[in-house]
Write an enzyme that holds these catalytic residues in place. Structure first.
Site, mmCIF file in Angstrom:
data_model
loop_
_atom_site.group_PDB
_atom_site.id
_atom_site.type_symbol
_atom_site.label_atom_id
_atom_site.label_comp_id
_atom_site.label_asym_id
_atom_site.label_seq_id
_atom_site.Cartn_x
_atom_site.Cartn_y
_atom_site.Cartn_z
ATOM 1 N N ARG A 19 0.853 -1.182 0.000
ATOM 2 C CA ARG A 19 0.000 0.000 0.000
ATOM 3 C C ARG A 19 0.898 1.244 0.000
ATOM 4 O O ARG A 19 2.088 1.164 0.313
ATOM 5 C CB ARG A 19 -0.903 -0.001 1.220
ATOM 6 N N LYS A 91 -2.627 -8.175 10.476
ATOM 7 C CA LYS A 91 -4.000 -8.047 10.972
ATOM 8 C C LYS A 91 -4.988 -7.731 9.850
ATOM 9 O O LYS A 91 -6.197 -7.940 10.011
ATOM 10 C CB LYS A 91 -4.085 -6.987 12.069
ATOM 11 N N ASP A 92 -4.505 -7.239 8.714
ATOM 12 C CA ASP A 92 -5.382 -6.917 7.584
ATOM 13 C C ASP A 92 -5.611 -8.109 6.656
ATOM 14 O O ASP A 92 -6.438 -8.031 5.746
ATOM 15 C CB ASP A 92 -4.774 -5.777 6.737
ATOM 16 N N THR A 141 -11.241 6.288 17.066
ATOM 17 C CA THR A 141 -10.697 5.002 16.627
ATOM 18 C C THR A 141 -11.505 4.496 15.446
ATOM 19 O O THR A 141 -12.706 4.782 15.336
ATOM 20 C CB THR A 141 -10.711 3.951 17.747
ATOM 21 N N SER A 143 -11.629 1.215 14.951
ATOM 22 C CA SER A 143 -11.748 -0.202 15.288
ATOM 23 C C SER A 143 -12.957 -0.484 16.177
ATOM 24 O O SER A 143 -13.030 0.000 17.312
ATOM 25 C CB SER A 143 -10.469 -0.671 16.003
ATOM 26 N N ARG A 145 -13.512 -3.294 17.481
ATOM 27 C CA ARG A 145 -12.972 -4.114 18.578
ATOM 28 C C ARG A 145 -12.577 -3.235 19.754
ATOM 29 O O ARG A 145 -12.911 -3.527 20.913
ATOM 30 C CB ARG A 145 -11.757 -4.906 18.080
ATOM 31 N N ARG A 146 -11.859 -2.160 19.476
ATOM 32 C CA ARG A 146 -11.433 -1.255 20.546
ATOM 33 C C ARG A 146 -12.626 -0.578 21.201
ATOM 34 O O ARG A 146 -12.708 -0.460 22.426
ATOM 35 C CB ARG A 146 -10.455 -0.209 19.992
ATOM 36 N N ARG A 163 -11.176 7.893 10.486
ATOM 37 C CA ARG A 163 -10.510 7.131 9.434
ATOM 38 C C ARG A 163 -9.367 7.961 8.846
ATOM 39 O O ARG A 163 -9.185 9.123 9.139
ATOM 40 C CB ARG A 163 -11.501 6.762 8.312
ATOM 41 N N GLY A 164 -8.598 7.329 7.957
ATOM 42 C CA GLY A 164 -7.459 7.989 7.336
ATOM 43 C C GLY A 164 -6.157 7.392 7.823
ATOM 44 O O GLY A 164 -6.130 6.593 8.761
ATOM 45 N N ASN A 165 -5.058 7.752 7.159
ATOM 46 C CA ASN A 165 -3.763 7.233 7.597
ATOM 47 C C ASN A 165 -3.367 7.880 8.919
ATOM 48 O O ASN A 165 -4.040 8.780 9.424
ATOM 49 C CB ASN A 165 -2.693 7.438 6.508
ATOM 50 N N ARG A 169 -4.968 11.129 10.994
ATOM 51 C CA ARG A 169 -5.627 10.996 12.298
ATOM 52 C C ARG A 169 -4.972 11.894 13.350
ATOM 53 O O ARG A 169 -5.652 12.503 14.171
ATOM 54 C CB ARG A 169 -5.591 9.536 12.751
ATOM 55 N N CYS A 258 -11.254 -8.144 10.340
ATOM 56 C CA CYS A 258 -10.716 -6.968 11.026
ATOM 57 C C CYS A 258 -11.812 -5.981 11.426
ATOM 58 O O CYS A 258 -11.549 -5.005 12.116
ATOM 59 C CB CYS A 258 -9.662 -6.284 10.152
#
Length: 342
Positions: A19, A91-92, A141, A143, A145-146, A163-165, A169, A258
């Site tokens: 990526r 994880k992805d 976040t 996620s 999960r978090r 979201r975003g890189n 963030r 994920c």
């Protein structure tokens, strides 16, 4: 010598797909440098790509049902031989790879835990931990999960999708009029970018279980490309592969991904040759959390046997959670997803 064998023998250059985010590029340069050290006789180059997950920034990951969000385009490059190997955050990577692909290496894992990055405003007030934040503070976040795990432990905090890189963030976090008091991020990514000074708190398993494969790099290649598989073997880290194989089997059994609130934590006790796992499934609102643990002693006869035992451990842990109602929680989450067309 066959034509294919002659071609393989003549290969001296390898293309690494990745990526295009800053973190992905840092990780891929790390892989390239590691390969160059072990194989100075070869040359390597990087081919950056944009994935579907990089483009879709207006939908929370928990609402997306499409698999391979951050990997499909890289795997297409592998299939058409535009790239010889591709670097993923493990994880992805879906737990079932496309036909003809394999994980040629799982590199030594960084600390897989989650980290809290406080806003500059919060830090200026001496706030370092989530428990010190005022009621109603907004935590960013991407996620589920978090959110699910921490909403249960910190019910007076507000969790909001971001979201975003990582650069994007952090800029949102530090914006003077921005809503966020803190971000939740994987420690490994922040550390690899050299931003350790921004980490205020690293969260232990007693507070939150990390994502499957978090902190590890997975290097994918074509299963019939024996030259590249041999090339990557020097980068494979046994304990990381063992632990992540168990974690991925756990996720596969639960049909997770994920974008579901599934957490885990693994430890390999070398002296006893034992693998220990914690696992959890949570409702998105944090009201329900199912946790279980399991362990197994590895026979140590050979690598393949130990990996099969690690897989069995992950599946066993998944079964324990299903017996306590995990399947109903996951089915409800899946029913509310937006499935994106390929």
């Amino acid at each position: 010598m066959t034509d294919q064998a002659a071609t393989e023998k003549a290969r001296r250059h390898f293309v690494i797909g990745t990526r295009e985010s800053q973190l992905a590029m840092v990780q891929t340069h790390f892989v390239l440098n590691s390969l160059q050290k072990v194989h100075p006789e070869y040359t390597f180059s990087i081919h950056g790509m944009t994935t579907k997950g990089d483009k879709i920034l207006d939908v929370a990951l928990s609402k997306i049902g499409s698999k391979s969000l951050f990997t499909k385009e890289l795997e297409v490059a592998l299939a058409d031989k535009t790239a010889d190997l591709v670097v993923h955050s493990l994880k992805d990577v879906p737990t079932t790879l496309p036909e003809g692909m394999c994980l040629g290496a799982m590199m030594e894992r960084e600390d897989p835990r989650d980290a809290v990055v406080m806003s500059l405003s919060a830090r200026s007030r001496g706030i370092q931990n989530l428990e010190d934040l005022p009621d109603g503070s907004v935590i960013g976040t991407s996620s589920v999960r978090r959110i699910a795990q921490l909403r249960r432990r910190f019910p007076k905090l507000v969790f909001q999708d971001v979201r975003g890189n990582l650069n994007t963030r952090l800029s949102k976090l530090d914006a003077p009029e921005g809503p966020y008091a803190a971000l939740l991020l994987a420690y490994a990514g922040v550390h690899r970018l050299g931003w350790d000074d921004r980490i205020s708190q690293v969260l232990p398993p007693s507070i939150i279980l990390h994502a499957v494969g978090q902190g590890a790099l997975g290097i994918e290649c074509r299963a019939d490309d024996t030259t590249t598989i041999k090339l990557l073997s020097a980068l494979d880290h046994w304990e990381t592969r063992l632990r992540c194989t168990a974690e991925r089997a756990f996720m596969r059994y639960l049909e997770g991904g994920c974008s579901v609130p599934l957490g885990t934590s693994t430890q390999f006790h070398v002296e006893q040759n034992k693998l220990h796992m914690l696992g959890s499934v949570s409702s998105v609102d944090g009201k329900i959390e199912i946790r279980e643990e399991a362990e197994c002693e590895l026979g140590g006869a050979d690598r393949e046997t130990d990996l099969r035992e690690a897989e069995s451990l992950g599946e066993h842990l998944g079964k324990l959670l299903v017996q306590k109602g995990a399947r109903e929680i996951l089915d409800k989450i899946k029913a509310n997803r937006v499935v994106l067309a390929d």
